[in-house]
Design a protein around this motif. Structure first.
Motif, short mmCIF file in Angstrom:
data_model
loop_
_atom_site.label_atom_id
_atom_site.label_comp_id
_atom_site.label_asym_id
_atom_site.label_seq_id
_atom_site.Cartn_x
_atom_site.Cartn_y
_atom_site.Cartn_z
N GLY A 199 -11.61 84.04 73.87
CA GLY A 199 -10.44 84.90 73.62
C GLY A 199 -10.27 85.31 72.17
O GLY A 199 -9.23 85.86 71.79
N VAL A 200 -11.26 85.08 71.37
CA VAL A 200 -11.19 85.47 69.95
C VAL A 200 -12.39 86.35 69.62
O VAL A 200 -13.52 86.02 70.01
CB VAL A 200 -11.19 84.23 69.03
CG1 VAL A 200 -11.09 84.65 67.56
CG2 VAL A 200 -10.05 83.29 69.38
N VAL A 201 -12.13 87.47 68.96
CA VAL A 201 -13.23 88.30 68.51
C VAL A 201 -13.37 88.13 67.00
O VAL A 201 -12.39 88.20 66.26
CB VAL A 201 -13.06 89.79 68.93
CG1 VAL A 201 -11.75 90.40 68.48
CG2 VAL A 201 -14.22 90.64 68.42
N TYR A 202 -14.61 87.85 66.57
CA TYR A 202 -14.89 87.66 65.14
C TYR A 202 -15.63 88.89 64.63
O TYR A 202 -16.59 89.34 65.26
CB TYR A 202 -15.75 86.42 64.93
CG TYR A 202 -15.10 85.13 65.42
CD1 TYR A 202 -14.29 84.39 64.57
CD2 TYR A 202 -15.28 84.68 66.72
CE1 TYR A 202 -13.67 83.22 65.01
CE2 TYR A 202 -14.67 83.52 67.17
CZ TYR A 202 -13.87 82.79 66.31
OH TYR A 202 -13.27 81.63 66.76
N VAL A 203 -15.17 89.40 63.53
CA VAL A 203 -15.84 90.57 62.96
C VAL A 203 -15.86 90.46 61.43
O VAL A 203 -14.89 90.05 60.81
CB VAL A 203 -15.19 91.89 63.44
CG1 VAL A 203 -13.80 92.09 62.87
CG2 VAL A 203 -16.07 93.09 63.12
N ALA A 204 -17.02 90.81 60.87
CA ALA A 204 -17.19 90.74 59.41
C ALA A 204 -17.11 92.15 58.83
O ALA A 204 -17.55 93.12 59.45
CB ALA A 204 -18.54 90.12 59.07
N SER A 205 -16.56 92.24 57.62
CA SER A 205 -16.37 93.54 57.00
C SER A 205 -16.92 93.53 55.57
O SER A 205 -17.04 92.48 54.93
CB SER A 205 -14.87 93.88 56.99
OG SER A 205 -14.62 95.00 56.18
N SER A 206 -17.20 94.73 55.07
CA SER A 206 -17.67 94.80 53.68
C SER A 206 -16.51 94.59 52.70
O SER A 206 -16.73 94.61 51.48
CB SER A 206 -18.35 96.14 53.42
OG SER A 206 -17.43 97.19 53.50
N ASP A 207 -15.29 94.39 53.21
CA ASP A 207 -14.16 94.05 52.32
C ASP A 207 -14.17 92.57 51.93
O ASP A 207 -13.17 92.05 51.43
CB ASP A 207 -12.83 94.45 52.94
CG ASP A 207 -12.44 93.60 54.15
OD1 ASP A 207 -13.20 92.67 54.50
OD2 ASP A 207 -11.39 93.86 54.76
N HIS A 208 -15.30 91.89 52.20
CA HIS A 208 -15.56 90.48 51.82
C HIS A 208 -14.97 89.48 52.82
O HIS A 208 -15.03 88.29 52.58
CB HIS A 208 -15.01 90.13 50.42
CG HIS A 208 -15.52 91.00 49.31
ND1 HIS A 208 -15.28 90.72 47.98
CD2 HIS A 208 -16.29 92.11 49.31
CE1 HIS A 208 -15.83 91.63 47.22
NE2 HIS A 208 -16.46 92.50 48.01
N ASN A 209 -14.39 89.97 53.91
CA ASN A 209 -13.71 89.05 54.83
C ASN A 209 -14.39 88.95 56.18
O ASN A 209 -14.97 89.92 56.68
CB ASN A 209 -12.26 89.53 55.08
CG ASN A 209 -11.39 89.34 53.86
OD1 ASN A 209 -11.27 88.24 53.33
ND2 ASN A 209 -10.79 90.41 53.38
#
Lengths: 423, 306
Positions: A192-202
């Motif tokens: 039930g959790v979606v993990y996503v990485a961003s170039s905003d360092h998070n």
């Protein structure tokens, strides 16, 4: 320019011609690098689906391949152009890829539909029988570089516009979540959790139902890799050259934000700081170990409980490692593709490494340290493992784009298929 | 990776990214700071190059009258003319290789790879596509400051530095600075063919630069513009306004009967070297002035007819 007065006009002419030649040279130097990309293959019900850099979807009927004479499988239906390639073809498009780019992500098959995200920003589907999609594409505001992910009846697509979109299977938006940077990786869904990485360092953990942020984990550089969720942890590496293990979001935390609670900032449990370059690929968890490739050409093997601890010396390859490793559990093999165009099969038990260097023309496997006459183009795309038959499918791309079926036990190329030759 | 990349490109690229990160993550400010920094480092070489060029120009002006006399004297003997010209240059301390002579050659050879690296660093740092970004990873040092600002934010003023200027402001400004800069260092020539070539160059080069800026990412246009302005400022301190406001010399201009250059009549508005005086002949300093002349003549003829 100042030779004698009598030769000056001639020299001026030469100077003008030299300047024009210089401009022409600059123009040639500014032409595009060959198009690449990393659209990986997917096998479902004996059909191999792959996207191409030209924006087409190919479905190969694997039952039609003749393994005796290397005849490749026949397309189930005429390859379809699903996304117009995006990219400039200007002569002076210095430093930018001017060759058009169509599809980067690996397709996903669900309920007789092939879903994918395209570089032009569209999320779309076509039927597995090759007929066009029933709905218009969902348009995001930026290129889609990763793959789309389906969890239950929800599709997640992350875009370079910095937004994670949750859509229903008819491509209607349910919610979206904005980050402050481009997203080039693939979201990952777990409990039930979606993990996503961003170039905003998070790295963000988001409730799949409400779209609310549960927590964020901040690094000191962009994160371009796809997270891995295993053992109650999230594993991810970033452009800060570090690889982190973070506690996954708990059900209590998820319910809290779903009810309006505030998101938190997560710290890491352990961190590996021994890499020499960025982490770009998703890691693989196997037998209590984490296997992850790095752009410093190495494959690292870390302790899943404490990633700061290397359980084995890094395996070197001849190029950057972009594609995530795949595992053949029966054979106890981890297979990795590298920028050097070679496949590295590592026996998890004995730690022995077999290097498969395939000649791009004869398709024969050359024994190391002998080098193939025609080097295989780099392997950028995720590999696809047929664990039952011991076949690894991979898409080798750099100007020419070829799909290979490689049998590990016999060390032979069963067939190859040029995806850039499709009309 | 090539040696030139290791020596020139990588340091410049990394410094550009550090500057961008330090300057609020603004890539435009990073490009400006790096351009100024590189030009400051290369300032001694640039000054040496311009001074050497100025010295040569002045020496040329000094020998010009004698050269004219030699031309008349040996009009029918080109071989002798060549020999005597060389002798004259030698006496005046002028290298027959002109701008190919040391130290000008030395400074040009040193500066060229740096400018090429600067140009390439600006392109690479903007890595707009995933594969460009991957390529960038192989050129970066392990400095945290260089990586923290990636991917760079290309927005600066009205520009997206990854794309060409949509309003054509940069190409126009680059063309203008290029024209002014060239006009400042180009001395009017008494040789009609040379003068015509100079005029063509003064138009062609700015147009070419404007066109290239029009097609390239505006980050490079910003570099071209700032670099052009800095060049103009340095030239001003060496040459003054130079040939910017000077009209072309008519044939035989600058030569008095006594064979001495007419220094006193040099353009008094200019601060730099003595520009050969204009001997009352019609001005033909540039293509524009030529066109203006033609227009005035037509107007005059029209008035006469009226």
């Amino acid at each position: 320019m100042m030779l004698s007065e009598t030769t000056r006009p001639r020299l001026s002419r030469i100077l003008v011609l030299a300047l024009l030649a210089l401009a022409a040279l600059a123009a040639v130097g500014c032409t595009a690098a060959p198009s690449r990309g990393w659209s990986g293959p997917l096998v479902s019900d004996n059909v191999l689906y792959v996207g191409t850099i030209e924006g087409k979807i190919v479905a190969l009927d694997l039952t039609t391949a003749d393994l005796n004479d290397g005849t490749p499988p026949i397309p189930l239906w005429d390859p379809q152009t699903v996304a117009e390639p995006k990219g400039s073809s200007s002569l002076f498009s210095c430093g930018r890829v001017s060759s058009p780019m169509g599809i980067y992500g690996t397709p996903v098959v669900k309920n007789g539909r092939i879903y994918l995200g395209a570089y032009n920003g569209d999320v779309l589907w076509i039927s597995t029988d090759g007929s066009a999609g029933g709905s218009s594409p969902f348009q995001t505001g930026g290129a889609i570089v990763g793959s789309v992910v389906i969890d239950g009846d929800t599709l997640f697509a992350a875009s370079s516009d910095g937004t994670l979109y949750a859509l229903d299977l008819n491509l209607k938006e349910i919610w979206h979540f904005d980050t402050n940077g481009e997203i080039w990786s693939t979201p990952v869904v777990n409990n039930g959790v979606v993990y996503v990485a961003s170039s905003d360092h998070n790295l963000y953990a988001i409730d799949t139902e409400s779209g609310n942020e549960i927590w964020r984990f901040q690094t000191k550089a962009a994160i371009m890799s796809t997270p891995l969720v295993a053992n109650g942890r999230v594993y991810i590496g970033g452009c800060d050259r570090k690889f982190y293990s973070i506690e996954a979001a708990t059900e209590e935390e998820r319910l809290s934000v779903a009810g309006g609670g505030s998101p938190t900032v997560r710290g890491f449990q352990s961190v590996f700081e021994g890499a020499g370059n960025w982490f770009w690929t998703q890691a693989l968890a196997y037998n209590g170990e984490i296997w992850v490739g790095n752009l410093d050409h190495n494959i690292y093997v870390l302790n899943a409980q404490n990633v700061a601890e290397e359980v084995h010396e890094a395996y070197p390859t001849g190029g950057m490692v972009y594609a995530p490793p795949v595992v053949f559990p029966i054979k106890g093999l981890i297979v990795v593709g590298s920028q050097d165009g070679k496949l590295y099969a590592i026996n998890v038990g004995t730690k022995e490494v077999s290097v498969y260097a395939i000649d791009a023309e004869s398709e024969e496997v050359v024994e190391s340290p002998e080098k193939p006459k025609n080097r295989l183009p780099p392997i950028f795309a995720p590999l696809c493992a047929d664990t039952v038959n011991g076949i690894v499918y991979f898409h080798s791309q750099n100007g020419t784009h070829t799909l290979y079926a490689f049998k590990l036990s016999t060390r032979e190329v069963l067939w190859s298929f040029r995806t850039d030759k499709i009309k | 990776m090539g040696v030139l990349n290791i020596i020139f490109l990588q340091p410049i690229l990394n410094i550009l990214l550090v500057l961008t990160n330090v300057l609020f993550g603004n890539f435009g400010l990073g490009v400006i700071a790096l351009t100024i920094l590189v030009r400051l480092i290369l300032m001694p070489l640039t000054i040496m190059q311009l001074r050497s060029s100025k010295k040569t120009t002045e020496a040329m002006n000094t020998v010009k009258p004698k050269l004219e006399q030699l031309k008349k004297k040996y009009a029918k003997n080109p071989q002798k003319l060549q020999q005597e010209t060389m002798k004259l240059y030698k006496e005046a301390g002028i290298s027959p290789l002109g701008c190919l002579s040391s130290p000008m050659l030395l400074s040009t050879v040193i500066q060229l790879p740096i400018y090429v690296a600067l140009y390439r660093a600006i392109i690479q740092a903007q890595a707009a596509t995933p594969q460009d970004f991957l390529g960038l990873s192989q050129s970066l040092y392990s400095w945290g400051l260089a990586t923290q600002g990636l991917p760079v934010n290309g927005h600066f003023l009205w520009l997206n530095l990854v794309n060409p200027d949509p309003y054509f402001v940069l190409p126009i400004l680059v063309g203008v600075t290029q024209y002014v800069s060239q006009k400042m260092i180009t001395q009017p020539s008494s040789d009609a063919q040379q003068q015509s070539m100079n005029s063509m160059m003064q138009i062609m080069m700015p147009l070419m630069m404007a066109f290239i800026t029009f097609t390239l990412p505006s980050g490079l246009g910003l570099y071209f513009l700032l670099s052009g302005i800095i060049t103009m400022v340095i030239q001003y301190f060496i040459y003054g306004w130079g040939g910017l406001f000077a009209k072309a010399a008519a044939p035989d201009a600058g030569a008095k009967q006594d064979g001495k250059p007419d220094k006193g009549k040099a353009d008094t508005k200019t601060k730099g070297p003595a520009v050969p005086p204009v001997a009352g002949a019609k001005p033909a300093g540039s293509v524009f002035s030529g066109l203006l002349d033609r227009f005035k003549r037509k107007e005059g003829d029209k008035k006469k007819r009226d």
